[in-house]
Scaffold this motif. Structure first.
Motif, PDB file in Angstrom:
ATOM      1  N   ASP A   1      11.076 -12.108  39.414  1.00  0.00           N
ATOM      2  CA  ASP A   1      11.429 -12.960  38.297  1.00  0.00           C
ATOM      3  C   ASP A   1      10.838 -12.377  37.019  1.00  0.00           C
ATOM      4  O   ASP A   1       9.646 -12.092  36.950  1.00  0.00           O
TER       5      ASP A   1
ATOM      6  N   THR B   1       7.908 -14.650  35.003  1.00  0.00           N
ATOM      7  CA  THR B   1       6.559 -14.807  35.554  1.00  0.00           C
ATOM      8  C   THR B   1       6.058 -13.563  36.277  1.00  0.00           C
ATOM      9  O   THR B   1       4.878 -13.464  36.571  1.00  0.00           O
TER      10      THR B   1
ATOM     11  N   ASN C   1      11.166 -13.432  43.402  1.00  0.00           N
ATOM     12  CA  ASN C   1      12.158 -14.480  43.200  1.00  0.00           C
ATOM     13  C   ASN C   1      12.568 -15.082  44.545  1.00  0.00           C
ATOM     14  O   ASN C   1      12.003 -14.751  45.598  1.00  0.00           O
TER      15      ASN C   1
ATOM     16  N   LEU D   1       4.487 -21.240  31.962  1.00  0.00           N
ATOM     17  CA  LEU D   1       4.882 -20.804  33.306  1.00  0.00           C
ATOM     18  C   LEU D   1       4.085 -19.580  33.737  1.00  0.00           C
ATOM     19  O   LEU D   1       3.673 -19.462  34.900  1.00  0.00           O
TER      20      LEU D   1
ATOM     21  N   ALA E   1       1.574 -19.494  36.891  1.00  0.00           N
ATOM     22  CA  ALA E   1       1.726 -18.512  37.976  1.00  0.00           C
ATOM     23  C   ALA E   1       0.425 -17.774  38.243  1.00  0.00           C
ATOM     24  O   ALA E   1       0.042 -17.546  39.400  1.00  0.00           O
TER      25      ALA E   1
ATOM     26  N   HIS F   1       8.579 -17.728  42.273  1.00  0.00           N
ATOM     27  CA  HIS F   1       9.186 -18.670  41.321  1.00  0.00           C
ATOM     28  C   HIS F   1      10.535 -19.070  41.895  1.00  0.00           C
ATOM     29  O   HIS F   1      11.464 -18.263  41.949  1.00  0.00           O
TER      30      HIS F   1
ATOM     31  N   PHE G   1       7.791 -23.787  42.055  1.00  0.00           N
ATOM     32  CA  PHE G   1       7.237 -22.599  42.692  1.00  0.00           C
ATOM     33  C   PHE G   1       7.116 -22.888  44.187  1.00  0.00           C
ATOM     34  O   PHE G   1       7.064 -24.050  44.606  1.00  0.00           O
TER      35      PHE G   1
END
Length: 854
Positions: A426, A429, A433, A481, A485, A500, A506
């Protein structure tokens, strides 16, 4: 020749210091002028400095230039191995000392492995440089292409010896002796320039050529004629400049063009000797290459300046903008000069860590293969601008360059998702993914089936409580975000995965956990890490967290089932008010909540005096006499009521609280034993259980001794019970502790005997006072002949040891007593006689019951 062909640069424009590395082995000697920021050294042909020896590593060492901006100077550091941390096989030695990294000093001697020698010099004179270069050679093969026969080894060695001997003559010695030597002697002493591959010319102040080395004669044969002093480009103007330059002893360099060749001529006026010494270097190829590069650069600049798409180049290491076109400047509202002062971090609206991860991901793709991403760029007026970025990476020498081609995107930024469709990470972040997470989950499920362990899925949802959260800009939302994370990753273990999932959700994968209790601890740690507010761009932003948990134990569950259960549990968490976690299974939820509450309360129970002791007597059946009393800890909580030892003792051992708890038990039991002495007890010991964590404390014996002194208890009246499994640790420290306890006079009992065979050998090594037969063995003795045979064997074995008591634990029925008497066991402990009693009840039991000390 026209003087327009000559361009002169004064000494002040030159770098006054020259860093030189001289490499020497059996086949060659090379003088290398160090100019670049780093040099890789080794036998691999990809290195900047190639070593011919097979006894050095492929990438043996690295030279790094370090700049001292304060003093406006630099030095070179030598590193063993490459920049990826791989060291060489045979090492590097500087001044005969092996080192990993060291700053080089003038005249340091270096050895790469066993065959390649090197010397490092810091020079401020071209004369010194020429002297070093004059010794360079490359030995021809012993049998060349023309079929020349190999030289005999002796003659070959003599030739090499002569060649190397000429290198020790210094120019300073030559100058000092010139007036006292004959021409033949001068020629002999001057042999050091004879080997130089570069022309060297010497001219007196009257314009007469006094010396030409062989390279000068071959390159410029016309110089043999002294009459061309005023016409040859290399000599033109030298005499005329004596008035200007002849007194300052400075160094000058000028560029000379002779037909289609270009040379750099270094000039040194020597007023003491009234000489002009000249060193000539052929730069024709370099100039041609520079011209080609300039032409190519001009064509490239013309191309990118005309394209309508924004184009810019970035150094992948420093992230500095190297080139940009007008289209990019127009898109972002900067001038080109302003863009050149920026870095990639200043253009793309992502945190430094996330952007670094994305660059690393791009660099892992194939070279010259375009990667398409959508980033939010920061314009000069601070407004976010969404641009589609077509990115490739290329190599330019040692430099890795990212080439960006950007164009506007028509989609609304609020509808944007920053998940890589074709990638696995992602962009917002830097986390894996959904696609990558699902692949890892499938692998983890397959592994847990083989390992028969516990797997856990944790879903988390973040809610921003800041007023006006709908109006927060993209940069602020992205920062929240990103911070979320990072906190989440730090709260997990090394092998866990966090991804994410979507928007503000999450998901975590815990591929292997020991117990449900561990899952509860991890979820609690997550909540604690995620609760604090975020401070971003002068905003204090509060959040709420909801967590849902699903587990896979022995039962078969698919990835889809586990995810659905975790999301269902997440919904329960949101319904219950957030900032909590919920399990999909309600029974597990109740169990975990009680466990975590007990764990939290346990830390304060000792300070709040919530622990008490109960006492359990040991009796000799045939003598009708109490032989000992065991002290047992109990916990009565004002709200939770009685908490059983099997609930809090393992927890105390895991957290280390067992050590202060154990010391409290020991001191309290010893005080009570002193209170019973005389009126109720004679020489019977008070028995206290000692955990392995207590036994391993370095001050354990000192602590026991201190308690005995504090309570005034005779050591003989104290018996410490250690489990058979403690001796199985086979730790020399434990042997020492057992001897020290024996010297102190404290009795030691071996508890739970019969669970293994590892401690039988210790019965001869140590003087145990008591063996306590394991409770499960006694319980199954009547129904299991093997257990009965084991008890009989232990009792028989114990009779060969003097003064060794055998106590059967967990006696609940009269039939067990009858069996034990038949097997020869005379002492028991269990609820058949009485359950554990509090202090007052135990005192009454001692006063009124028939089993009294006599």
């Amino acid at each position: 020749m026209n003087s327009d062909y000559i361009k002169t640069t004064s000494h002040s424009d030159l770098q006054p210091i020259t860093h030189v590395l001289v490499l020497e082995d059996d086949s060659s000697r090379r003088t290398i002028i160090l100019e670049e920021a780093n040099y890789s050294i080794g036998r691999d042909p990809r290195n900047k400095i190639i070593l011919s020896s097979k006894k050095v590593s492929r990438f043996h060492a690295t030279l790094l230039r370090r700049t001292d901006t304060k003093n406006r100077s630099f030095s070179y550091w030598l590193l063993d191995g490459d920049l990826q941390g791989n060291r060489s096989t045979n090492g590097i030695f500087i001044n005969e000392k092996r080192c990993l990294v060291q700053e080089l000093k003038h005249e340091d001697t270096i050895r790469f492995g066993f065959e390649v020698q090197a010397s490092y010099y810091v020079l401020n004179s071209v004369d010194d440089l020429a002297l070093l270069q004059s010794g360079d050679f490359e030995k021809a093969s012993e049998s060349d292409s023309t079929g020349t026969e190999k030289l005999p080894a002796k003659k070959k060695a003599e030739k090499e010896k002569v060649s190397k001997q000429t290198l020790v003559i210094s120019e300073a010695n030559l100058e000092s002796e010139r007036g006292n030597l004959q021409d033949s002697e001068i020629a002999k002493l001057a042999s050091f320039p004879e080997l130089s591959p570069n022309p060297i010319i010497e001219l007196d102040w009257n314009g007469n050529i006094t010396y030409l080395n062989p390279s000068a004669t071959n390159k410029f044969p016309e110089l043999k004629n002294n009459t061309i002093i005023n016409t040859h480009p290399l000599l033109l103007g030298l005499i005329d400049n004596i008035t200007t330059h002849g007194k300052n002893n400075k160094l000058f360099v000028r560029e000379i063009q002779i037909k289609d060749q270009i040379f750099e001529q270094y000039l040194h006026y020597l007023p003491d000797k009234k000489l002009i010494r000249s060193y000539i270097f052929d730069f024709t190829k370099r100039k041609a290459l520079e011209s080609q590069l300039q032409d190519s650069e001009q064509r490239y600049r013309a191309f990118i300046s005309q394209t309508k798409e924004g184009v810019f180049l970035v150094d992948a290491n420093s992230k500095k903008i190297l080139e940009a076109n007008n289209a990019l400047a127009d898109l972002l509202g900067y001038s080109l000069d302003e863009i050149y002062s920026l870095k990639l971090y200043d253009l793309i609206d992502l945190s430094t860590a996330v952007l670094d991860e994305q660059v690393d991901f791009i660099l892992k793709s194939k070279k010259d293969k375009a990667v398409v991403r959508e980033f939010v760029y920061k314009s000069k007026n601070k407004l976010p601008l969404e641009l589609e970025s077509n990115i490739i990476w290329i190599s330019y020498g040692d430099q890795v360059i990212l080439s960006f081609t950007v164009r506007p995107v028509t989609r609304n930024i609020n509808q944007q998702t920053y998940i890589q469709e074709e990638g696995l990470y992602d962009l917002e972040t830097g986390l894996p993914n959904r696609q990558l997470f699902l692949e890892q989950l499938k692998t983890a499920i397959a592994n847990i089936r083989r390992q028969k362990g516990l797997l856990c899925i944790v879903f988390l949802e973040l809610e921003i409580l800041e007023e006006g959260k709908d109006t927060l800009g993209y940069s602020l939302r992205s920062g929240i975000l990103d911070g979320f994370a990072k906190r989440l990753r730090t709260s997990l273990r090394g092998g866990d995965t966090v991804a994410h999932w979507e928007s503000s959700q999450f998901v975590c994968l815990l591929p292997h956990v020991r117990s449900i209790q561990d899952v509860g601890r991890i979820c609690s740690r997550m909540l604690e890490a995620l609760k604090p507010p975020f401070f971003l761009e002068n905003h204090k932003i509060h959040t709420k967290i909801s967590i849902g948990v699903s587990l896979k134990e022995l039962e078969e569950k698919s990835a889809e089932t586990l995810l659905n259960q975790a999301q269902t549990a997440l919904f329960k968490s949101k319904e219950s008010g957030k900032n909590n976690f919920k399990f999909f299974d309600a029974q597990r939820q109740e169990k975990i909540e009680r466990f975590l509450r007990i764990e939290k309360l346990l830390a304060h129970a000792l300070d709040r005096n919530e622990f008490t002791l109960q006492y359990h007597p040991q009796v000799a059946i045939d003598l009708e006499k109490i032989t000992g009393i065991e002290a047992l800890i109990r916990w009565e909580h004002p709200d939770l009521g009685r908490i059983t030892p099997d609930q809090f003792i393992p927890m105390a051992e895991e957290t280390g609280l067992i050590v202060p708890m154990g010391e409290w038990v020991l001191e309290t039991a010893c005080r009570q034993r002193v209170a019973w002495q005389g009126s109720y007890l004679d020489d019977q010991p008070i028995c206290v259980n000692i955990s392995i964590q207590q036994f391993q404390q370095p001050n354990f014996v000192a602590m026991v001794k201190g308690v005995l002194e504090k309570t005034s208890l005779n050591p003989f009246f104290l018996e410490l019970e250690i489990k058979e499994t403690t001796l199985a640790e086979d730790n020399p420290t434990m042997v020492k502790i057992l001897h020290e306890l024996a010297d102190l006079g404290v009795r030691v009992a071996l508890d739970d005997f019969g669970t293994g065979i590892s401690s039988i050998g210790y019965l001869r090594q140590f003087s145990f006072s008591t063996l306590k037969l394991d409770r499960p063995v006694i319980k199954k003795m009547r129904s299991n002949p093997q257990d009965k045979a084991l008890v009989h064997a232990i009792i028989t074995l114990s009779k060969s040891f003097d003064n060794l008591r055998i106590v059967a634990e967990g006696v609940e029925e009269k039939s067990q007593i009858e069996d034990l008497i038949k097997l020869g066991c005379q002492e028991i402990q269990g609820n058949w006689l009485t359950p554990p009693l509090v202090e007052q009840d135990m005192t009454e039991f001692l006063a009124n019951y028939g089993y009294i000390s006599k």
